[in-house]
Design an enzyme around this catalytic site. Structure first.
Site, PDB file in Angstrom:
ATOM      1  N   HIS A  42       0.750  -1.191  -0.015  1.00 15.41           N
ATOM      2  CA  HIS A  42      -0.027  -0.045   0.060  1.00 15.41           C
ATOM      3  C   HIS A  42       0.883   1.088   0.110  1.00 15.41           C
ATOM      4  CE1 HIS A  42       1.364  -0.226   4.073  1.00 15.41           C
ATOM      5  NE2 HIS A  42       0.988   1.108   4.184  1.00 15.41           N
ATOM      6  N   HIS A 123       5.674   6.566  -1.045  1.00 10.58           N
ATOM      7  CA  HIS A 123       6.506   5.492  -1.258  1.00 10.58           C
ATOM      8  C   HIS A 123       5.499   4.369  -0.861  1.00 10.58           C
ATOM      9  CE1 HIS A 123       6.555   5.987   3.027  1.00 10.58           C
ATOM     10  NE2 HIS A 123       6.968   4.600   3.065  1.00 10.58           N
TER      11      HIS A 123
HETATM   12  P1  ATP Z   1       4.569  -3.559  12.185  1.00  5.21           P
HETATM   13  O1  ATP Z   1       4.382  -2.260  12.926  1.00  5.21           O
HETATM   14  O2  ATP Z   1       3.740  -4.612  12.857  1.00  5.21           O
HETATM   15  O3  ATP Z   1       5.772  -4.157  11.462  1.00  5.21           O
HETATM   16  P2  ATP Z   1       3.218  -2.295   9.842  1.00  5.21           P
HETATM   17  O4  ATP Z   1       4.444  -1.238   9.916  1.00  5.21           O
HETATM   18  O5  ATP Z   1       2.996  -2.614   8.573  1.00  5.21           O
HETATM   19  O6  ATP Z   1       3.698  -3.282  10.746  1.00  5.21           O
HETATM   20  P3  ATP Z   1       1.717  -0.328  11.192  1.00  5.21           P
HETATM   21  O7  ATP Z   1       2.742   0.249  12.196  1.00  5.21           O
HETATM   22  O8  ATP Z   1       0.412  -0.461  11.912  1.00  5.21           O
HETATM   23  O9  ATP Z   1       1.924  -1.749  10.414  1.00  5.21           O
HETATM   24  O10 ATP Z   1       1.776   0.695  10.272  1.00  5.21           O
HETATM   25  C1  ATP Z   1       0.545   0.881   9.191  1.00  5.21           C
HETATM   26  C2  ATP Z   1       1.187   1.921   8.014  1.00  5.21           C
HETATM   27  O11 ATP Z   1       1.349   3.381   8.772  1.00  5.21           O
HETATM   28  C3  ATP Z   1       2.546   1.534   7.572  1.00  5.21           C
HETATM   29  O12 ATP Z   1       2.646   2.136   6.090  1.00  5.21           O
HETATM   30  C4  ATP Z   1       3.410   2.210   8.096  1.00  5.21           C
HETATM   31  O13 ATP Z   1       4.641   2.567   7.650  1.00  5.21           O
HETATM   32  C5  ATP Z   1       2.635   3.559   8.521  1.00  5.21           C
HETATM   33  N1  ATP Z   1       3.098   4.007   9.940  1.00  5.21           N
HETATM   34  C6  ATP Z   1       3.429   3.467  11.123  1.00  5.21           C
HETATM   35  N2  ATP Z   1       3.582   4.258  12.035  1.00  5.21           N
HETATM   36  C7  ATP Z   1       3.755   5.284  11.337  1.00  5.21           C
HETATM   37  C8  ATP Z   1       4.075   6.823  12.138  1.00  5.21           C
HETATM   38  N3  ATP Z   1       4.559   7.148  13.191  1.00  5.21           N
HETATM   39  N4  ATP Z   1       4.363   7.893  11.197  1.00  5.21           N
HETATM   40  C9  ATP Z   1       3.781   7.630   9.810  1.00  5.21           C
HETATM   41  N5  ATP Z   1       3.354   6.612   9.464  1.00  5.21           N
HETATM   42  C10 ATP Z   1       3.441   5.542  10.174  1.00  5.21           C
END
Ligand code: ATP
Ligand code: MG
EC number: 3.1.4.58
Length: 171
Positions: A42, A123
């Site tokens: 995504h 990205h």
């Molecule tokens: P995991 O954290 O379990 O490795 P994940 O990163 O895919 O899995 P989430 O952390 O819930 O899942 O993130 C969902 C989306 O939001 C991803 O695209 C992630 O890069 C983005 N994201 C997560 N934390 C932040 C943040 N603090 N700021 C901006 N984008 C974020």
């Protein structure tokens, strides 16, 4: 007992055909790190983090007012940031995408949701914890036709993104 909050973000879900192509391409270039599941590919538009369940309806209403102009993303750059994120990005960000993110942030601020202050870097993450940038030239066209509000949920099989709202874009 209080119900736990949701972990929400607005994103462009990668169409299945393209996701399968990207999956195979990533294998072919020998990318390292922890690959993102093919179903999870995504592009994040706005990350909200923890949201009380009672506020979900505000976000579903907000979604209805987002700009609906479809566009195509040319994923023509492979990069790796120092945090280990191996990603694809467009060297040119289409105007409708900038407009969409701008409006989204504006409306989130108006509703008093915490919003990212940093500039938007479009990205699609291919893998995390990557330590090596493969030498490869991507060229993928992504016809963007849908915006989704996802709930990020953990399961024994890893993170799962559940769509809780989506809005289609008009070509
Ligand atoms: P995991 O954290 O379990 O490795 P994940 O990163 O895919 O899995 P989430 O952390 O819930 O899942 O993130 C969902 C989306 O939001 C991803 O695209 C992630 O890069 C983005 N994201 C997560 N934390 C932040 C943040 N603090 N700021 C901006 N984008 C974020
Ligand atoms: Mg994460």
């Amino acid at each position: 007992m209080t119900t736990p909050p949701l972990r929400l973000f607005f994103a462009l879900p990668c169409p299945k055909d393209l996701a399968n192509l990207l999956y195979a391409w990533r294998e072919g270039i020998g990318a390292d790190g922890r690959p993102v599941d093919v179903a999870n590919l995504h592009m994040t538009l706005a990350f909200l983090g923890s949201v009380p369940r009672g506020r979900k309806s505000e976000l579903l209403e907000l979604g209805k007012t987002l700009p609906r102009e479809a566009f195509t993303l040319q994923l023509d750059h492979l990069g790796r940031w120092r945090n280990g994120i191996l990603h694809l990005s467009p060297s040119i960000t289409p105007e409708p995408l900038l407009n969409l993110v701008h409006r989204l942030r504006e409306m989130l601020v108006a509703l008093d949701f915490p919003v990212e202050q940093r500039p938007f870097h479009p990205h699609l993450t291919l893998a995390r914890h990557s330590i090596r940038l493969p030498d490869a030239q991507p060229s993928f066209a992504w016809p963007v036709r849908k915006i989704t509000l996802f709930s990020s949920e953990n399961s024994p099989r890893g993170v799962h993104y559940r769509a809780i709202g989506d809005w289609s874009l008009n070509p």
